[in-house]
Design an enzyme around this catalytic site. Structure first.
Site, PDB file in Angstrom:
ATOM      1  N   GLY A  12       0.836  -1.208   0.000  1.00  0.00           N
ATOM      2  CA  GLY A  12       0.000   0.000   0.000  1.00  0.00           C
ATOM      3  C   GLY A  12       0.860   1.244   0.000  1.00  0.00           C
ATOM      4  N   ARG A  14       1.546   3.640  -1.817  1.00  0.00           N
ATOM      5  CA  ARG A  14       1.105   4.950  -2.335  1.00  0.00           C
ATOM      6  C   ARG A  14      -0.021   5.533  -1.487  1.00  0.00           C
ATOM      7  NH1 ARG A  14       4.207   7.778  -4.089  1.00  0.00           N
ATOM      8  NH2 ARG A  14       2.887   8.901  -5.567  1.00  0.00           N
ATOM      9  N   LYS A 161      -9.887  -5.318  10.396  1.00  0.00           N
ATOM     10  CA  LYS A 161      -8.553  -4.901  10.854  1.00  0.00           C
ATOM     11  C   LYS A 161      -8.208  -5.617  12.166  1.00  0.00           C
ATOM     12  CE  LYS A 161      -6.105  -1.887   9.431  1.00  0.00           C
ATOM     13  NZ  LYS A 161      -4.954  -1.931   8.495  1.00  0.00           N
TER      14      LYS A 161
END
Length: 560
Positions: A12, A14, A161
């Site tokens: 991830g 970016r 998560k």
């Protein structure tokens, strides 16, 4: 300083916080950095061109790889030769889509773990979230990592998560892999394309006049550079001598700026810093929650037809109205983490980075709002849109008195109208007997001409009635031909609506219409763009459904 080529991977890479970590890794020259993200190729932002990252990409100290975490073979390929993996990838948290979040946050994280174990990667640092311990109902005050996961989370993002958080901790020690999970709270700072821009958008639309809740809920915010710094601290701790690494590994850590702040004061500081007014009207969360549930239901219904993700959702309301503060002592003790940018400096840097969103730099909305136009833009608009608050309150009280005296008493429609006219006639008669001045105040007399309809006005009204009748007759002729399905549906729906209105008593009509008149138009003006967008989505859905039904009926008619 790196003495030989050592690679790390940032999944991830970016994303908002990940970009800052990549920049920090390159500047510290700790590793050669492999940036793994979903896009087919890397596209630098204008602020990154000719900067640290641009130079690293050209020199080979950084490289980009396109990776879908849901594909294990791609993850393995991206992690080859890496000494450490910073797993930061995650879907947009505002999208409450369980399948998406589970496939990326849970299955994707398991793929990263499996790849690290198979390739004998030494260290895996996971970017979790402080929301993994938040149930969306109860406030959280200075809790530490011993605080358990709730039985039910605020949204699917937090729930998945939490699953990934547990997987990371459980995988520590497998085939020599050292892991830890960082739980940053409410990340902010330069480069954020969600939080501050959405605040500015809402402020420009006049929607940030309201404070959800009592406005005293405390929050722990984390400046984005401090989040990147925490990842560096975690990596260094896991790479330390065996005793230190053993203590630090397999643990979760809350990461904040260690300076709790009122959430709505934070919002106010950002808005005022960019030239917008601060929120000042407090609304209890229990009042707006039903509306948020309705918006979420409509989104679930119309999402397959391209409706954008709404910001006004139940999970967002809970986040805005509850306290959430965390204890970072564990991160300080075992990782050596201390914020490198204090909260006040972080706020200043953040506001300065959004100078292009300042109030004076953005084009102002011109012309009247649609609600004002629909209401004629005169006194009625001023009253129903609360532009003249004194006049609005007087009008509202007048209607309430009318309701209490004429409607709630159970009078029939004819009796209520006759009594209302009797009161009006009595008032006008007494008013006409009053002198022109009382105690220095001028008494404005009601002129008969104000109640008089001119011949021109009468003719216009008569023409309007006649033309409406003629339109109705033409529609009736079209129905008689039996080939206009669109008109048939319009007439049917109109008559159904009229039949429903006919069942409503005068008391119920007053009870429903009075709050709607004084709230709906005002709320429409505040949320005009979002409501228009939602209405368009619903209209397109209805039109498509109507067209499908009409086509089926037409084919059936041709068949017979």
């Amino acid at each position: 300083m790196a003495t030989e080529e050592r690679w790390c991977v940032v999944t991830g890479g970016r994303g908002f916080a990940a970009r800052h970590l990549v920049d920090m890794l390159v500047r510290y020259n700790m590793f050669s950095v492999r940036i793994a993200d979903l896009g087919p190729s890397i596209k630098l932002f204008p602020t990154e061109e000719n900067g640290t990252l641009d130079e690293a990409l050209r020199s080979g100290r950084a490289e980009y790889v396109s990776v879908d975490l849901r594909d294990k073979s791609q993850v393995i390929q991206a992690c080859k030769g890496a000494e450490v993996v910073f797993h930061m990838a995650a879907p947009d948290s505002s999208i409450n889509n369980y399948e998406l979040h589970h496939s990326v946050n849970v299955k994707g994280t398991q793929n990263v773990i499996d790849a690290c174990v198979e390739l004998k990667v030494k260290r895996l640092i996971y970017t979790s979230s402080a929301s993994v311990v938040f149930d969306g109902i109860h406030g959280i005050n200075n809790v530490d990592e011993s605080f358990p996961y709730p039985l039910k989370h605020n949204d699917t993002y937090s729930a998945t998560k939490a699953e990934a958080d547990a997987l990371i901790l459980k995988s520590n020690g497998i085939n020599g892999l050292l892991t830890c999970s960082l739980r940053p709270s409410s990340i902010f700072g330069p480069g954020d394309r969600l939080f501050v821009p959405s605040l500015v958008s809402a402020a420009r639309a006049g929607k940030l006049k309201f404070i959800i809740g009592d406005g005293n809920n405390m929050y722990d915010f984390t400046y984005v550079e401090n989040v990147a710094h925490a990842h560096i601290c975690a990596e260094r701790a896991l790479a330390s001598e065996a005793i230190v690494a053993e203590k630090a590994a397999g643990q979760a850590y809350f990461i904040t700026n260690m300076e709790p702040f009122k959430f709505w004061e934070f919002v106010s500081v950002v808005l005022v810093g960019l030239g917008y007014p601060r929120p000042y009207i407090k609304i209890p969360a229990c009042i707006v929650m039903p509306i948020a549930h309705l918006v979420e239901w409509i989104y679930k219904l119309l999402a397959p037809y391209g409706m954008k993700v709404p910001q006004f959702t139940p999970s967002r309301i809970r986040l805005l109205s509850c306290s959430r503060t965390f204890n970072c002592s564990k991160a300080n003790e075992l990782l050596g983490y201390t914020p490198i940018v204090p909260f006040q400096d972080a706020m200043r840097r953040t506001i300065e980075s959004y100078s292009h969103l300042r109030a004076e730099s953005l084009p102002q909305k011109k012309g009247s709002s649609k609600p004002s136009t629909y209401l004629g833009g005169g006194k009625v608009a001023n009253v129903l849109l609360w532009r003249n608050k004194k006049q609005t309150v007087v009008t509202l009280l007048t209607f309430v008195l009318i309701y209490l005296y004429f409607v709630a008493s159970g009078y029939t429609l004819v009796t209520a109208v006759s009594k209302l006219l009797l009161v009006a006639a009595t008032f006008l008669f007494i008013h006409s007997l009053l002198p022109e001045k009382i105690f220095g105040y001028t008494i404005e007399k009601v002129q008969g001409s104000k109640l008089y309809f001119s011949m021109e006005t009468s003719q216009k009204n008569a023409s309007l009635v006649a033309s409406s009748w003629n339109y109705a007759v033409n529609d009736f002729r079209s129905l008689c031909r039996g080939n206009d399905w669109s008109l048939f549906f319009k007439v049917t729906l109109s008559l159904l609506a009229l039949s429903l209105l006919g069942t409503i008593s005068l008391r119920s009509f007053f009870t429903i219409s009075l709050p709607i008149a004084f709230i709906a138009f005002y709320m429409y003006e505040q949320y005009e763009e979002q409501i228009d967008e939602l209405f368009t989505e619903v209209l397109l859905h209805v039109c498509k459904l109507r067209a499908d039904i009409a086509n089926k009926l037409r084919r059936k008619r041709i068949y017979y």
